[in-house]
Write a protein that holds these residues in place. Structure first.
Motif, PDB file in Angstrom:
ATOM      1  N   VAL A 160     107.883 -25.544  38.882  1.00  0.00           N
ATOM      2  CA  VAL A 160     106.417 -25.501  39.184  1.00  0.00           C
ATOM      3  C   VAL A 160     106.230 -24.033  39.850  1.00  0.00           C
ATOM      4  O   VAL A 160     106.842 -23.276  40.494  1.00  0.00           O
ATOM      5  CB  VAL A 160     106.318 -26.484  40.344  1.00  0.00           C
ATOM      6  CG1 VAL A 160     104.803 -26.280  40.630  1.00  0.00           C
ATOM      7  CG2 VAL A 160     106.478 -27.886  40.013  1.00  0.00           C
ATOM      8  N   PRO A 161     105.133 -23.473  39.199  1.00  0.00           N
ATOM      9  CA  PRO A 161     104.515 -22.335  39.449  1.00  0.00           C
ATOM     10  C   PRO A 161     103.881 -22.264  40.724  1.00  0.00           C
ATOM     11  O   PRO A 161     102.819 -22.029  40.902  1.00  0.00           O
ATOM     12  CB  PRO A 161     103.488 -21.776  38.382  1.00  0.00           C
ATOM     13  CG  PRO A 161     103.014 -23.069  38.043  1.00  0.00           C
ATOM     14  CD  PRO A 161     104.164 -24.060  38.098  1.00  0.00           C
ATOM     15  N   TYR A 162     104.706 -22.362  41.910  1.00  0.00           N
ATOM     16  CA  TYR A 162     104.223 -22.477  43.180  1.00  0.00           C
ATOM     17  C   TYR A 162     103.991 -20.872  43.659  1.00  0.00           C
ATOM     18  O   TYR A 162     104.335 -20.122  43.106  1.00  0.00           O
ATOM     19  CB  TYR A 162     105.349 -22.951  44.071  1.00  0.00           C
ATOM     20  CG  TYR A 162     106.554 -22.210  44.498  1.00  0.00           C
ATOM     21  CD1 TYR A 162     106.712 -21.156  45.292  1.00  0.00           C
ATOM     22  CD2 TYR A 162     107.722 -22.481  43.330  1.00  0.00           C
ATOM     23  CE1 TYR A 162     107.847 -20.344  45.314  1.00  0.00           C
ATOM     24  CE2 TYR A 162     109.022 -21.568  43.686  1.00  0.00           C
ATOM     25  CZ  TYR A 162     108.924 -20.817  44.541  1.00  0.00           C
ATOM     26  OH  TYR A 162     109.875 -19.688  44.650  1.00  0.00           O
ATOM     27  N   GLN A 244     104.821 -30.897  37.877  1.00  0.00           N
ATOM     28  CA  GLN A 244     103.673 -30.392  37.165  1.00  0.00           C
ATOM     29  C   GLN A 244     103.398 -31.207  35.943  1.00  0.00           C
ATOM     30  O   GLN A 244     104.578 -30.916  35.062  1.00  0.00           O
ATOM     31  CB  GLN A 244     103.569 -29.051  37.091  1.00  0.00           C
ATOM     32  CG  GLN A 244     102.110 -28.460  36.656  1.00  0.00           C
ATOM     33  CD  GLN A 244     102.319 -27.036  36.467  1.00  0.00           C
ATOM     34  OE1 GLN A 244     103.200 -26.380  36.176  1.00  0.00           O
ATOM     35  NE2 GLN A 244     101.274 -26.456  36.833  1.00  0.00           N
ATOM     36  N   ASN A 245     102.349 -31.787  35.632  1.00  0.00           N
ATOM     37  CA  ASN A 245     102.261 -32.443  34.419  1.00  0.00           C
ATOM     38  C   ASN A 245     101.401 -31.339  33.188  1.00  0.00           C
ATOM     39  O   ASN A 245     101.425 -30.241  33.610  1.00  0.00           O
ATOM     40  CB  ASN A 245     101.132 -33.405  34.300  1.00  0.00           C
ATOM     41  CG  ASN A 245      99.893 -33.176  34.721  1.00  0.00           C
ATOM     42  OD1 ASN A 245      99.264 -31.995  34.659  1.00  0.00           O
ATOM     43  ND2 ASN A 245      99.105 -34.222  35.245  1.00  0.00           N
ATOM     44  N   ALA A 246     101.350 -31.845  32.021  1.00  0.00           N
ATOM     45  CA  ALA A 246     100.835 -30.944  31.024  1.00  0.00           C
ATOM     46  C   ALA A 246      99.509 -30.298  31.234  1.00  0.00           C
ATOM     47  O   ALA A 246      99.263 -29.245  30.400  1.00  0.00           O
ATOM     48  CB  ALA A 246     101.177 -31.707  29.739  1.00  0.00           C
ATOM     49  N   GLU A 247      98.794 -30.935  32.096  1.00  0.00           N
ATOM     50  CA  GLU A 247      97.512 -30.336  32.282  1.00  0.00           C
ATOM     51  C   GLU A 247      97.578 -29.586  33.435  1.00  0.00           C
ATOM     52  O   GLU A 247      96.232 -28.903  33.803  1.00  0.00           O
ATOM     53  CB  GLU A 247      96.537 -31.677  32.686  1.00  0.00           C
ATOM     54  CG  GLU A 247      96.222 -32.554  31.525  1.00  0.00           C
ATOM     55  CD  GLU A 247      97.154 -33.503  31.011  1.00  0.00           C
ATOM     56  OE1 GLU A 247      97.981 -34.024  31.844  1.00  0.00           O
ATOM     57  OE2 GLU A 247      97.397 -33.592  29.732  1.00  0.00           O
ATOM     58  N   GLY A 248      98.687 -29.128  34.098  1.00  0.00           N
ATOM     59  CA  GLY A 248      98.705 -28.312  35.015  1.00  0.00           C
ATOM     60  C   GLY A 248      98.529 -28.779  36.453  1.00  0.00           C
ATOM     61  O   GLY A 248      98.630 -28.237  37.264  1.00  0.00           O
ATOM     62  N   LEU A 263     100.593 -36.548  46.412  1.00  0.00           N
ATOM     63  CA  LEU A 263      99.294 -35.438  46.881  1.00  0.00           C
ATOM     64  C   LEU A 263      99.200 -34.797  45.529  1.00  0.00           C
ATOM     65  O   LEU A 263     100.280 -33.926  45.152  1.00  0.00           O
ATOM     66  CB  LEU A 263      99.772 -34.980  48.054  1.00  0.00           C
ATOM     67  CG  LEU A 263      99.858 -35.683  49.239  1.00  0.00           C
ATOM     68  CD1 LEU A 263     100.751 -34.782  50.312  1.00  0.00           C
ATOM     69  CD2 LEU A 263      98.699 -36.244  49.748  1.00  0.00           C
ATOM     70  N   ARG A 264      98.087 -34.652  44.944  1.00  0.00           N
ATOM     71  CA  ARG A 264      97.806 -33.832  43.628  1.00  0.00           C
ATOM     72  C   ARG A 264      96.837 -32.932  43.862  1.00  0.00           C
ATOM     73  O   ARG A 264      95.630 -32.868  44.566  1.00  0.00           O
ATOM     74  CB  ARG A 264      97.366 -34.877  42.645  1.00  0.00           C
ATOM     75  CG  ARG A 264      98.369 -35.919  42.022  1.00  0.00           C
ATOM     76  CD  ARG A 264      97.864 -36.939  41.195  1.00  0.00           C
ATOM     77  NE  ARG A 264      98.931 -37.797  40.765  1.00  0.00           N
ATOM     78  CZ  ARG A 264      99.268 -38.943  41.474  1.00  0.00           C
ATOM     79  NH1 ARG A 264      98.639 -39.367  42.218  1.00  0.00           N
ATOM     80  NH2 ARG A 264     100.169 -39.709  40.799  1.00  0.00           N
ATOM     81  N   GLY A 265      97.113 -31.726  43.170  1.00  0.00           N
ATOM     82  CA  GLY A 265      96.166 -30.359  43.457  1.00  0.00           C
ATOM     83  C   GLY A 265      96.574 -29.513  42.119  1.00  0.00           C
ATOM     84  O   GLY A 265      97.406 -29.751  41.305  1.00  0.00           O
TER      85      GLY A 265
END
Length: 465
Positions: A160-162, A244-248, A263-265
């Motif tokens: 994930v691009p944290y 992380q899903n395909a929509e980011g 928790l989603r963001g």
């Protein structure tokens, strides 16, 4: 052949820079090695940039709440790239100032850009930016390499691009929904900042409450104030996976007392602490010891186990604040140049959490006083009772002060407007060993925040268990 100096300093932080100039002014030859930007963490990704962004966020909040003061205004439009550009300009001026101070204003200082590591006692090899290497020697070497963001061993995080605070400071677009893992002072400052810029913010903390080193009433009041601004808190949460899903969209899964939470963001900030930059210095070559987390072990003069080698600032552990690093410089400067040693372990620890309102802290809190078996009384006063607070509309928070059996102040927590500045008044009181009655009866200009010094001691009472 190696190049010899009187002093070698690794790291251009808040201890290393003034130490370089002090030795140069004393006629010593100094080489200062910096791997990244001059100025250390405070200038580049700590105090200066974050406080510049907090100031912009406060302006937006003032516009948004102007109607409370009878001022009509439209909702603020945040030009986020312009906010970042202002911050960058402040940083660049500071970097330029540091470079000019080291290279133009002080002869005898050589600044090298590269990575330094020990190859033998009192010997460093510096790998320079042009891929060449240079060997340096000196009888005195100071390690001032600071820390970097700690990244937890969290399944899925590597994919994930944290963000750490360093990357977050350089975003060019405002996050729609910022997830923050960590409820310490870094997480709270960034959380309020981005909420005021317009982001949705969720803070996830593994502890039962925020700011683990503070009393429960302080933590609870801080949570209540930030919740009122729209920040969501998930406490007692054990994060166990991130994806992380395909929509980011980033999903952080955590176990809480209420059950599983997902928790989603749009962005994820990792704010779970710091680790020392000590792992690539070749410390084992010279027998310098570090603890299980990598912090360099020092004595009360900041000396390591290797003769002539000192560790300054965050890299030796303990409280990680700029003012403590700067005092490290003063300890070794006075000891080595003026033969006036004092202990680096026996000093006050003031600090401020730069939320709005601020939390200023000095001395003992109630938990610490109880642990040490100190008999004390506590006075607690709502900020709204101060005239200045009512007039300015800055009524949130409370003052809390601890007094010992000799009527002297042993600690204070100021959660309120200008909390850091007011806390410093209590620090001066403690250093002067004044009795509280001298403050309670002092003539203080009206209407100022300082008038609270007349009133808070009237609330003194025995602590409740």
């Amino acid at each position: 052949m190696p190049t010899s100096y009187d002093v070698l300093i690794i790291g251009s932080g808040q201890a290393g820079n003034p130490l370089a100039t002090a030795f140069a002014e004393a006629g010593r030859t100094v080489a200062l090695v910096e791997e990244n930007h001059l100025g250390g963490s405070c200038i580049n990704y700590g105090c200066s940039p974050t406080k510049a962004l907090l100031a912009a966020a406060e302006r937006a909040h003032q516009i948004r709440t102007a109607a409370d003061y009878g001022i009509r205004s439209s909702a603020p439009e945040v030009d986020f790239p312009a906010v970042i550009a202002r911050k960058n300009a402040i940083i660049q001026r500071s970097r330029t100032g540091v470079r000019e101070n080291l290279t133009k204003e002080h002869e005898g200082i050589t600044v090298l850009h590269g990575h330094a590591a020990f190859t033998a006692p009192r010997t460093l090899q510096v790998k320079l930016a042009d891929n060449t290497a240079q060997e340096l020697t000196a009888p005195l070497i100071f390690i001032n390499t600071g820390t970097r963001a700690a990244v937890p061993d969290l399944p899925g995080l590597a994919d994930v691009p944290y963000l750490t605070t360093t990357e977050l400071l350089n975003l060019q677009e405002l996050p729609e929904h910022l997830l923050i893992l960590g409820g310490g002072y870094i997480g709270l400052e960034f959380g309020q900042m981005f909420r005021r810029f317009g982001s949705k913010v969720t803070i996830i903390e593994s502890g039962a409450h925020l700011l683990e080193h503070e009393d429960a009433d302080v933590c609870g009041a801080m949570e209540e104030m930030l919740t009122a601004e729209g920040i969501e808190f998930v406490l007692g949460a054990q994060a166990h996976h991130v994806s992380q899903n395909a929509e980011g969209v980033v999903t952080l899964s955590a176990r809480t007392r209420e059950g599983e939470r997902r928790l989603r963001g749009t962005h994820l900030l990792i704010a779970t602490g710091r680790v020392p930059n000590s792992d690539k210095l070749g410390l084992d070559v010279i027998g310098v010891k570090s603890d299980e987390k990598g912090y360099i072990q020092v004595n009360n003069r900041l000396e390591t186990a290797a003769k002539g080698v000192y560790a300054l600032g965050d890299v030796h552990g303990g409280p990680q604040f700029t003012h403590i690093s700067y005092d490290d410089y003063r300890v070794v400067r006075d000891g080595l140049l003026h033969r006036k040693w004092r202990s680096a372990r026996q000093r006050p620890l003031p600090y401020t959490v730069f939320t709005d309102p601020q939390l200023g802290r000095i001395g003992l809190n109630e938990d610490q006083a109880r642990e040490q078996g100190i008999r004390y009384r506590v006075g607690k006063m709502p900020v709204r009772t101060i005239g200045r607070a009512r007039e300015t509309g800055r009524i949130l928070g409370f003052w809390k002060v601890l007094v010992d059996a000799q009527d002297r102040v042993i600690g204070a927590a100021i959660l309120g407007a200008e909390g850091g500045e007011i806390m410093t008044m209590f620090q001066l009181i403690m250093m002067g060993k004044l009795k509280y009655q001298q403050l309670q009866n002092m003539v203080i200009a009206h209407p100022t925040w300082a008038e609270g010094l007349n009133n808070v001691f009237s609330k003194l009472e025995e602590p409740t268990v």
